[in-house]
Design an enzyme around this catalytic site. Structure first.
Site, PDB file in Angstrom:
ATOM      1  CB  THR A 178       8.986   1.263  -4.976  1.00  0.00           C
ATOM      2  OG1 THR A 178       8.282   0.025  -4.944  1.00  0.00           O
ATOM      3  CG2 THR A 178       8.735   1.934  -6.309  1.00  0.00           C
ATOM      4  CE  LYS A 197       5.540  -0.967  -7.989  1.00  0.00           C
ATOM      5  NZ  LYS A 197       5.568  -0.596  -6.570  1.00  0.00           N
ATOM      6  CG  ASP A 214       4.395   5.644  -4.775  1.00  0.00           C
ATOM      7  OD1 ASP A 214       3.220   5.762  -5.170  1.00  0.00           O
ATOM      8  OD2 ASP A 214       5.045   4.600  -4.904  1.00  0.00           O
ATOM      9  CG  HIS A 271      -2.810   2.264  -3.564  1.00  0.00           C
ATOM     10  ND1 HIS A 271      -1.496   2.690  -3.615  1.00  0.00           N
ATOM     11  CD2 HIS A 271      -2.839   1.059  -4.200  1.00  0.00           C
ATOM     12  CE1 HIS A 271      -0.763   1.787  -4.248  1.00  0.00           C
ATOM     13  NE2 HIS A 271      -1.545   0.800  -4.617  1.00  0.00           N
ATOM     14  CB  THR A 279       9.417  -2.387   2.419  1.00  0.00           C
ATOM     15  OG1 THR A 279       9.269  -2.337   0.990  1.00  0.00           O
ATOM     16  CG2 THR A 279       8.413  -3.370   3.008  1.00  0.00           C
ATOM     17  N   GLY A 336      -7.698  -6.894  25.829  1.00  0.00           N
ATOM     18  CA  GLY A 336      -7.385  -6.276  24.543  1.00  0.00           C
ATOM     19  C   GLY A 336      -8.576  -5.715  23.796  1.00  0.00           C
TER      20      GLY A 336
END
Length: 291
Positions: free
Chosen positions: A224, A188, A216, A127, A221, A35
């Protein structure tokens, strides 16, 4: 100036080579049976200015270690100026200590990128802009919002931009300016233990007949965006489109978004995507504009 194509580029290195009319050197790369990664730079680059393209999409740790190998090898070769272009910067959401004893992962990553040889850094839509202060050197930010707006413009006639949280407000403002429309945002609160998100402040939105664009920086996931889509429809939205610069789509996020009524997802190629499911905007031009 020579472009070094790393082990995770999603073809951005090749597109940049054409846009900048610069020679491309591809890293020789393999993975051993245990690996561990092997990399080799097949040309002598002493005294050369180089642009290293390496995105940090999953598997993030593997791609990050391979970036360190590339940078230190270039440094050993005595390359002149080493600019690292990171389309997707992993670990950017852990940019401060939320609980006592937590690692500030962004700080560690950027410190190590500098220490292994980078003299300057370019990131596509980070971000938080403030997190880049952890890199001790020249920093540039590539902005793909105008390119995304051009794609959206051909799909809507009565747009309204909605940020699914306050952190995306600046992006919503920039996108709305490109589209020539109004914008707003939701507030939020995230449970730091469970990760559950809930809307805490709902503005007085009048979205009757509007084509709402949720914007965004990252879709992970999709939780939001799902909540924001449901709210937009409850306020009269005609259609909801989701756009994000970096789309990870973990835990069946794509299906959750579609099931929440989102009609189209527009994203970029900072992370490899299934082109049959999403509309993709190439970030290469936004990177080239900053070089």
């Amino acid at each position: 100036m020579i472009i070094i194509g790393g082990t995770a580029t999603n073809w951005i290195d090749e597109r940049l080579s054409k846009l900048l009319v610069s020679r491309l050197v591809k890293i020789e790369h393999k993975v051993f049976p245990d690996g561990e990664s092997y990399i080799r730079i097949p040309e002598r680059l002493m005294g050369e200015d180089v642009l290293v393209v390496q995105s940090l999409y999953p598997p993030q740790d593997k791609h990050l270690v391979e970036l360190f190998f590339i940078l230190e090898t270039l440094n050993d070769m005595k390359a002149n100026k080493i600019t690292v272009i990171i389309p997707y910067l992993a670990y950017s959401r852990q940019n401060r200590r939320f609980k006592e004893g937590e690692a500030v992962s962004t700080k560690t990553v950027l410190n190590l990128i500098k220490k292994t040889g980078a003299t300057s850094l370019m990131v596509v839509e980070p971000h938080h802009y403030e997190e880049l202060q952890y890199f001790d050197g020249e920093v540039k930010i590539a902005d793909p919002i105008p390119d995304i707006a051009r794609v959206i413009n051909g799909k809507v006639t009565n747009p309204f931009v909605l940020a699914p949280d306050k952190g995306a407000l600046n992006r919503a403002k920039r996108l709305s300016q490109e589209l020539g429309c109004d914008y707003s945002y939701l507030e939020k609160q995230r449970d730091l233990t469970t990760g559950e998100v809930r809307v805490t402040n709902l503005p007085d939105l009048r979205l009757d007949g509007k084509e709402v664009i949720l914007v965004d920086d990252i879709i992970s996931t999709g939780g939001t965006m799902v909540q924001a889509s449901q709210i937009a429809y409850s306020k009269g939205a005609k259609k909801v489109i989701a756009t994000a610069v970096h789309s990870l789509f973990v835990e069946n996020a794509y299906d959750r978004l579609i099931n929440a009524g989102i009609k189209e997802i527009i994203t970029t190629n900072t992370i490899p995507q299934d082109t049959s499911k999403v509309t993709i905007v190439d970030v290469s031009e936004s990177i080239a504009r900053k070089i």
